[in-house]
Write an enzyme that holds these catalytic residues in place. Structure first.
Site, mmCIF file in Angstrom:
data_model
loop_
_atom_site.group_PDB
_atom_site.id
_atom_site.type_symbol
_atom_site.label_atom_id
_atom_site.label_comp_id
_atom_site.label_asym_id
_atom_site.label_seq_id
_atom_site.Cartn_x
_atom_site.Cartn_y
_atom_site.Cartn_z
ATOM 1 N N SER A 21 0.803 -1.234 0.000
ATOM 2 C CA SER A 21 0.000 0.000 0.000
ATOM 3 C C SER A 21 0.839 1.288 0.000
ATOM 4 O O SER A 21 0.506 2.226 -0.739
ATOM 5 C CB SER A 21 -0.967 -0.009 1.186
ATOM 6 O OG SER A 21 -1.881 -1.059 1.016
ATOM 7 N N LYS A 70 -10.731 -5.012 10.566
ATOM 8 C CA LYS A 70 -11.780 -4.294 9.821
ATOM 9 C C LYS A 70 -13.094 -4.211 10.593
ATOM 10 O O LYS A 70 -13.832 -3.239 10.452
ATOM 11 C CB LYS A 70 -12.000 -4.947 8.457
ATOM 12 C CG LYS A 70 -10.821 -4.742 7.524
ATOM 13 C CD LYS A 70 -11.077 -5.335 6.161
ATOM 14 C CE LYS A 70 -9.803 -5.251 5.335
ATOM 15 N NZ LYS A 70 -9.953 -5.851 4.013
ATOM 16 N N ASN A 91 -12.545 -0.602 5.787
ATOM 17 C CA ASN A 91 -11.120 -0.648 5.427
ATOM 18 C C ASN A 91 -10.548 0.750 5.216
ATOM 19 O O ASN A 91 -9.359 0.896 4.968
ATOM 20 C CB ASN A 91 -10.900 -1.505 4.176
ATOM 21 C CG ASN A 91 -11.250 -0.780 2.903
ATOM 22 O OD1 ASN A 91 -12.097 0.110 2.889
ATOM 23 N ND2 ASN A 91 -10.610 -1.145 1.808
ATOM 24 N N ASP A 107 -13.370 -2.234 -0.467
ATOM 25 C CA ASP A 107 -12.949 -3.558 -0.980
ATOM 26 C C ASP A 107 -13.883 -4.055 -2.089
ATOM 27 O O ASP A 107 -13.435 -4.573 -3.107
ATOM 28 C CB ASP A 107 -12.933 -4.596 0.155
ATOM 29 C CG ASP A 107 -11.692 -4.470 1.022
ATOM 30 O OD1 ASP A 107 -10.682 -3.910 0.550
ATOM 31 O OD2 ASP A 107 -11.736 -4.928 2.179
ATOM 32 N N GLY A 131 -13.772 -19.042 1.971
ATOM 33 C CA GLY A 131 -13.391 -18.157 3.073
ATOM 34 C C GLY A 131 -14.614 -17.393 3.558
ATOM 35 O O GLY A 131 -15.518 -17.081 2.770
ATOM 36 N N ALA A 135 -12.610 -10.372 4.559
ATOM 37 C CA ALA A 135 -12.521 -10.083 3.127
ATOM 38 C C ALA A 135 -13.768 -10.599 2.408
ATOM 39 O O ALA A 135 -14.356 -9.896 1.576
ATOM 40 C CB ALA A 135 -11.268 -10.717 2.538
ATOM 41 N N ASN A 154 -16.233 -22.616 3.822
ATOM 42 C CA ASN A 154 -15.214 -22.182 4.781
ATOM 43 C C ASN A 154 -14.779 -23.353 5.656
ATOM 44 O O ASN A 154 -15.559 -24.277 5.912
ATOM 45 C CB ASN A 154 -15.791 -21.068 5.669
ATOM 46 C CG ASN A 154 -14.723 -20.386 6.492
ATOM 47 O OD1 ASN A 154 -13.647 -20.061 5.981
ATOM 48 N ND2 ASN A 154 -14.996 -20.176 7.770
ATOM 49 N N ARG A 155 -13.519 -23.309 6.107
ATOM 50 C CA ARG A 155 -13.004 -24.351 7.006
ATOM 51 C C ARG A 155 -13.950 -24.530 8.185
ATOM 52 O O ARG A 155 -14.336 -25.631 8.520
ATOM 53 C CB ARG A 155 -11.607 -23.918 7.493
ATOM 54 C CG ARG A 155 -11.016 -24.832 8.521
ATOM 55 C CD ARG A 155 -9.637 -24.388 8.892
ATOM 56 N NE ARG A 155 -9.622 -23.087 9.559
ATOM 57 C CZ ARG A 155 -8.541 -22.507 10.048
ATOM 58 N NH1 ARG A 155 -7.375 -23.105 9.911
ATOM 59 N NH2 ARG A 155 -8.597 -21.336 10.644
ATOM 60 N N TYR A 220 -1.673 -12.242 -2.508
ATOM 61 C CA TYR A 220 -0.637 -12.026 -3.504
ATOM 62 C C TYR A 220 0.706 -12.207 -2.832
ATOM 63 O O TYR A 220 0.827 -12.089 -1.611
ATOM 64 C CB TYR A 220 -0.741 -10.629 -4.134
ATOM 65 C CG TYR A 220 -0.789 -9.529 -3.104
ATOM 66 C CD1 TYR A 220 -1.997 -9.068 -2.622
ATOM 67 C CD2 TYR A 220 0.389 -8.986 -2.582
ATOM 68 C CE1 TYR A 220 -2.050 -8.085 -1.645
ATOM 69 C CE2 TYR A 220 0.348 -8.003 -1.613
ATOM 70 C CZ TYR A 220 -0.875 -7.557 -1.140
ATOM 71 O OH TYR A 220 -0.916 -6.600 -0.170
HETATM 72 P P1 NAP Z 1 -9.794 -13.103 8.278
HETATM 73 O O1 NAP Z 1 -10.945 -12.219 8.569
HETATM 74 O O2 NAP Z 1 -8.782 -13.348 9.327
HETATM 75 O O3 NAP Z 1 -10.395 -14.511 7.785
HETATM 76 C C1 NAP Z 1 -9.531 -15.572 7.492
HETATM 77 C C2 NAP Z 1 -10.247 -16.614 6.652
HETATM 78 O O4 NAP Z 1 -9.275 -17.588 6.243
HETATM 79 C C3 NAP Z 1 -11.324 -17.376 7.407
HETATM 80 O O5 NAP Z 1 -12.315 -17.753 6.499
HETATM 81 C C4 NAP Z 1 -10.533 -18.601 7.928
HETATM 82 O O6 NAP Z 1 -11.327 -19.732 8.168
HETATM 83 C C5 NAP Z 1 -9.664 -18.870 6.724
HETATM 84 N N1 NAP Z 1 -8.454 -19.641 7.045
HETATM 85 C C6 NAP Z 1 -7.400 -19.257 7.796
HETATM 86 N N2 NAP Z 1 -6.475 -20.234 7.850
HETATM 87 C C7 NAP Z 1 -6.965 -21.272 7.119
HETATM 88 C C8 NAP Z 1 -6.477 -22.568 6.792
HETATM 89 N N3 NAP Z 1 -5.302 -23.006 7.243
HETATM 90 N N4 NAP Z 1 -7.245 -23.362 6.006
HETATM 91 C C9 NAP Z 1 -8.433 -22.926 5.541
HETATM 92 N N5 NAP Z 1 -8.962 -21.713 5.817
HETATM 93 C C10 NAP Z 1 -8.226 -20.895 6.595
HETATM 94 O O7 NAP Z 1 -8.967 -12.567 7.001
HETATM 95 P P2 NAP Z 1 -9.535 -11.708 5.774
HETATM 96 O O8 NAP Z 1 -9.510 -10.260 6.119
HETATM 97 O O9 NAP Z 1 -10.814 -12.323 5.349
HETATM 98 O O10 NAP Z 1 -8.414 -11.909 4.652
HETATM 99 C C11 NAP Z 1 -8.343 -13.099 3.873
HETATM 100 C C12 NAP Z 1 -7.281 -12.943 2.782
HETATM 101 O O11 NAP Z 1 -7.675 -11.956 1.834
HETATM 102 C C13 NAP Z 1 -5.920 -12.488 3.310
HETATM 103 O O12 NAP Z 1 -4.931 -13.236 2.632
HETATM 104 C C14 NAP Z 1 -5.840 -11.021 2.919
HETATM 105 O O13 NAP Z 1 -4.523 -10.589 2.716
HETATM 106 C C15 NAP Z 1 -6.609 -11.057 1.602
HETATM 107 N N6 NAP Z 1 -7.160 -9.738 1.235
HETATM 108 C C16 NAP Z 1 -6.720 -9.147 0.103
HETATM 109 C C17 NAP Z 1 -7.232 -7.931 -0.277
HETATM 110 C C18 NAP Z 1 -6.736 -7.284 -1.544
HETATM 111 O O14 NAP Z 1 -6.955 -6.088 -1.726
HETATM 112 N N7 NAP Z 1 -6.134 -8.027 -2.425
HETATM 113 C C19 NAP Z 1 -8.204 -7.276 0.500
HETATM 114 C C20 NAP Z 1 -8.656 -7.928 1.665
HETATM 115 C C21 NAP Z 1 -8.100 -9.161 2.027
HETATM 116 P P3 NAP Z 1 -11.944 -20.019 9.642
HETATM 117 O O15 NAP Z 1 -13.223 -19.224 9.715
HETATM 118 O O16 NAP Z 1 -12.150 -21.485 9.655
HETATM 119 O O17 NAP Z 1 -10.918 -19.552 10.642
#
Ligand code: NAP
Length: 273
Positions: A21, A70, A91, A107, A131, A135, A154-155, A220
């Site tokens: 960023s 968030k 965000n 987002d 997921g 996000a 989702n897991r 990424y």
């Molecule tokens: P979060 O709120 O912490 O949620 C994490 C998610 O990942 C949950 O669904 C969790 O499942 C799952 N998870 C974690 N470890 C896992 C594993 N070992 N096996 C299977 N599922 C697993 O995170 P978030 O904010 O949603 O972000 C998710 C991803 O999106 C991140 O990599 C983030 O960097 C990316 N992202 C990118 C952008 C972009 O602009 N490109 C924007 C936002 C987010 P459980 O519910 O079972 O724990």
């Protein structure tokens, strides 16, 4: 003539080391001739509101908020945009009149911009969203607004179920378990987990991948076009692949618009990055 005030922005998250960023915002600043600073701040898990408060009480004009804050940022905001109200997550924060803090979520709009750019956005598409964290929540109102049928996996099944129930009023969405995945032939798979950071394996059935599927990974890897999820899709024959850099740039551009009233030329930034 009054000179524009030099503005200070930051992104708050944990982890934050991987973030692009600051680089993206310095390109926006150059492109639009709006001088500003943009730093990345790693926040201890129980320190979010203290840190963000002191930022806005001192130099801060605006902030981005990323994993895992968030939802806390949503609660922290004094005023919310409609997009933030729909997603219940924030965000982007901006200091507005009377020292109030406005919370927005860019987002979803950033993600749609990128899907359009890639040609991944089809009407009446079947979408598998993997997921159910912040996000996924941020994207759901946008993808449901395009008349798509969304399956969410989702897991932790309960979390997918809760999200599906919460957003069902906006369109067709249903939670699925691992066993249901083999019957799904989606046109678009969106990977929105953070398994990457946990170093565990994400296990999915190979039947999800066919020649016509588009695969989008929100994650990424710095200096790389690919990710472990996209490598898996490619190995199984998927040809339309994209990582989350496009979304990152696009959501950042819409944050910049909120702060400075100018939308940077997003295409130019792709070329520069
Ligand atoms: P979060 O709120 O912490 O949620 C994490 C998610 O990942 C949950 O669904 C969790 O499942 C799952 N998870 C974690 N470890 C896992 C594993 N070992 N096996 C299977 N599922 C697993 O995170 P978030 O904010 O949603 O972000 C998710 C991803 O999106 C991140 O990599 C983030 O960097 C990316 N992202 C990118 C952008 C972009 O602009 N490109 C924007 C936002 C987010 P459980 O519910 O079972 O724990």
């Amino acid at each position: 003539m009054e000179l524009d005030k030099f503005k200070h922005f930051s992104v708050f998250g944990n982890p934050i080391e991987h973030t692009l960023s600051p680089k993206i915002h310095s390109l926006f600043s150059k492109q639009t001739n709006i001088p500003c600073s943009y730093t990345a701040v790693k926040v201890p898990l129980n320190e979010f509101s203290n840190r963000i408060n002191s930022f806005f009480n001192t130099i801060g004009d605006g902030a981005n908020v990323t994993l895992p804050f968030k939802e806390e940022a949503y609660c922290f905001s004094d005023i919310l945009t409609n997009r933030a109200k729909l997603t219940k997550s924030v965000n982007t924060l901006k200091k507005v009149k009377d020292e109030k803090i406005l919370g927005d979520n860019t987002d979803g709009i950033g993600f749609l911009y990128d899907l359009n750019r890639l040609g991944f956005l089809k009407k009446n598409n079947k979408i598998l969203l993997i997921g159910a964290g912040g996000a996924a929540r941020g994207l759901l109102p946008s993808i449901l607004s395009k008349n798509n049928e969304v399956f969410i996996y989702n897991r932790t099944y309960e979390r997918a179920k809760k999200l599906a129930e919460e957003f069902r009023y906006l369109g067709k969405i249903q939670e699925v378990g691992y066993k249901d995945l083999s019957a799904i032939k989606a046109g678009l798979i969106i990977h929105a987990t953070s398994y990457f950071f946990s170093k565990e394996k994400l296990i999915l059935p190979s039947s999800l991948i066919h020649q016509n599927v588009s695969c989008y990974d929100l994650s990424y890897v710095k200096n790389s076009q690919t990710t472990p999820f996209l490598n898996w899709c490619k190995k199984l024959g998927a040809m339309n692949l994209a990582n989350g850099i496009g979304m990152l740039i696009s959501q950042a551009a819409y944050s910049f618009l909120l702060w400075n009233n100018i939308l940077p030329d997003i295409e130019k930034i792709f070329a520069e990055l």
